[in-house]
Design a protein around this motif. Sequence first.
Motif, PDB file in Angstrom:
ATOM      1  N   TRP A  23       0.841  -1.200   0.000  1.00 61.07           N
ATOM      2  CA  TRP A  23       0.000   0.000   0.000  1.00 61.07           C
ATOM      3  C   TRP A  23       0.872   1.244   0.000  1.00 61.07           C
ATOM      4  O   TRP A  23       1.794   1.374   0.810  1.00 61.07           O
ATOM      5  CB  TRP A  23      -0.905   0.000   1.229  1.00 61.07           C
ATOM      6  CG  TRP A  23      -1.769   1.230   1.345  1.00 61.07           C
ATOM      7  CD1 TRP A  23      -2.468   1.834   0.338  1.00 61.07           C
ATOM      8  CD2 TRP A  23      -2.006   1.998   2.525  1.00 61.07           C
ATOM      9  NE1 TRP A  23      -3.136   2.931   0.815  1.00 61.07           N
ATOM     10  CE2 TRP A  23      -2.889   3.067   2.162  1.00 61.07           C
ATOM     11  CE3 TRP A  23      -1.587   1.893   3.844  1.00 61.07           C
ATOM     12  CZ2 TRP A  23      -3.326   4.007   3.083  1.00 61.07           C
ATOM     13  CZ3 TRP A  23      -2.038   2.830   4.762  1.00 61.07           C
ATOM     14  CH2 TRP A  23      -2.897   3.876   4.386  1.00 61.07           C
ATOM     15  N   GLN A  24       0.597   2.158  -0.914  1.00 60.37           N
ATOM     16  CA  GLN A  24       1.314   3.428  -0.986  1.00 60.37           C
ATOM     17  C   GLN A  24       0.346   4.551  -0.641  1.00 60.37           C
ATOM     18  O   GLN A  24      -0.458   4.981  -1.478  1.00 60.37           O
ATOM     19  CB  GLN A  24       1.907   3.625  -2.382  1.00 60.37           C
ATOM     20  CG  GLN A  24       2.961   2.576  -2.731  1.00 60.37           C
ATOM     21  CD  GLN A  24       3.511   2.753  -4.123  1.00 60.37           C
ATOM     22  OE1 GLN A  24       2.776   2.947  -5.079  1.00 60.37           O
ATOM     23  NE2 GLN A  24       4.828   2.699  -4.244  1.00 60.37           N
ATOM     24  N   ASP A  28      -3.487   8.005  -2.150  1.00 60.62           N
ATOM     25  CA  ASP A  28      -4.778   8.481  -1.657  1.00 60.62           C
ATOM     26  C   ASP A  28      -4.875  10.005  -1.639  1.00 60.62           C
ATOM     27  O   ASP A  28      -5.921  10.547  -1.272  1.00 60.62           O
ATOM     28  CB  ASP A  28      -5.033   7.964  -0.232  1.00 60.62           C
ATOM     29  CG  ASP A  28      -5.348   6.485  -0.185  1.00 60.62           C
ATOM     30  OD1 ASP A  28      -5.655   5.909  -1.241  1.00 60.62           O
ATOM     31  OD2 ASP A  28      -5.288   5.901   0.919  1.00 60.62           O
ATOM     32  N   SER A 244       3.838  -3.866   8.059  1.00 56.83           N
ATOM     33  CA  SER A 244       3.101  -2.645   7.715  1.00 56.83           C
ATOM     34  C   SER A 244       2.575  -1.921   8.947  1.00 56.83           C
ATOM     35  O   SER A 244       1.562  -1.213   8.896  1.00 56.83           O
ATOM     36  CB  SER A 244       1.952  -2.971   6.761  1.00 56.83           C
ATOM     37  OG  SER A 244       2.441  -3.500   5.546  1.00 56.83           O
ATOM     38  N   ARG A 339      -8.265   4.804   2.335  1.00 59.70           N
ATOM     39  CA  ARG A 339      -7.847   4.423   3.674  1.00 59.70           C
ATOM     40  C   ARG A 339      -7.197   5.586   4.416  1.00 59.70           C
ATOM     41  O   ARG A 339      -7.394   5.742   5.627  1.00 59.70           O
ATOM     42  CB  ARG A 339      -6.873   3.245   3.565  1.00 59.70           C
ATOM     43  CG  ARG A 339      -6.434   2.649   4.878  1.00 59.70           C
ATOM     44  CD  ARG A 339      -5.587   1.418   4.589  1.00 59.70           C
ATOM     45  NE  ARG A 339      -4.875   0.952   5.766  1.00 59.70           N
ATOM     46  CZ  ARG A 339      -3.958  -0.003   5.739  1.00 59.70           C
ATOM     47  NH1 ARG A 339      -3.638  -0.582   4.587  1.00 59.70           N
ATOM     48  NH2 ARG A 339      -3.347  -0.392   6.850  1.00 59.70           N
TER      49      ARG A 339
END
Length: 362
Positions: A23-24, A28, A244, A339
Amino acid sequence: MTTAKRKLDHIRICLDRGVEGGWQPFEDVALVHRALPEIDAAEIDSRCRFLGKELAFPFMITGMTGGHPETKEINVNLALAAQEVGVAMGVGSQRAALENSEVEETFSAVRDAAPTIPIIGNIGAVQLVREGPEVIDRLAEMIEADAVAVHLNFLQESVQPEGETEARGAMAAIRAASDGRVPIIAKETGAGICREDALALLEAGVEVIDVAGMGGTSWSGVEAYRAEERGDGESAVMGRLFWSWGVPTPVSVVECASAGAEVISSGGVRSGIDVAKSIALGARLGGAALPFLRPATEGSSEVVGALRAYERAFRTAMFLTASRDLSALESAPFIVVGRTREILEERGFDSKKLSIYREMSR
C-alpha cells in the motif's frame, strides 16, 4: 554481530529484496489540477531555506548508511549529487563510528564532498541515553553537521534478536540534548510519528520532526529477511507480522504539522509529485532514501539524474497547481480519499477542512 556488518546486511537486502509494502498512502492524496494556472513555468521559484542554507527545492536525501569501509563510496556519491543539485543530506547512524573511530571517514567524507549544503548527523535514541547529551556535539563535529537526527527505531529493535528495546529515558535524553548548540531533529525510521508524540517532542524542545512514516521501506521487513537468512524462524515471523505497522506518512505529516512542528515528510516519497503533496499537507521538506541507494552504488551522476527527476516532477506539480512559489503550494487545494482519509477522520481530522489545520499550525 558488529554494527558495521549489520549495516552491510541492510544495504544488500535493500538492493536485492522487496522491502516496501503493497500500500502506498500517497496514492490516496491528489492535488487539484489547474487547467489555467496563469503563470509561466519559467516563473516558478522552488527555492527554500533549511537550517540557514538555501535549497534548490524542498528536499533531502534522508539518512541511509555509513560505518563500514564499503559504505564510504555510497555516501560520497550521495553527497556529491546533493551538493550539485542543491538539496540537504542526512547520514546513517553514526553509532559504528562511536564504537570504532577507524570508520569515522565513512561519515566525514560527506562534508568534504558537500561543503555548502545542510548535512544532518544521526544517532539512535538508545545510544543518546547511554552516551549523554554531549555526544551530539561529538557527532556534529565529526561531519560538521548543521543538525543531528535522533532516530526512534523501536519497531526495528523489537524485531532484531540483538535489538535494544530500552525506551525509558529517551524523552529526557532528547530534552537534555535539545538545549545544546546543535539543533535536534526527531526522526522515525518507517513507522511514523503521531500527534501525541509530536506534542511531547515539541514540549521537550524539538522543533523539526522527520516523520519517516509507514509506506516506504519497512525495516521490520528488512529484519525479517535477515532472520530468514540466519535460520531464525521466530524473528522472521515477527518481522513479517509487523511489516506494515505504523502511521502512514501523509497522516503523520498532518498530525505533526497540526501540532506545530516543522515537518520533513519521508516514508514512501517516491517522486517529486509526492514531495509536492507533502508540502500541501503541511510539510516543510520532502525526503527519501531507498530510491537513491542503487544509483549511489553506480556513481554520483546517477544520483544527480534521480534527483533531477524529482526536481522536475516537483516543479511541474507546482506549475499545474498554479503555485508560483512554495507559499502558494502550501495553500494548494488537495483531495484525500480511501484508507488515508478514513484514518485521518478516525483520528479527529475532517479531510474536507485540512486547510484549516494547516493554517492553525503556522
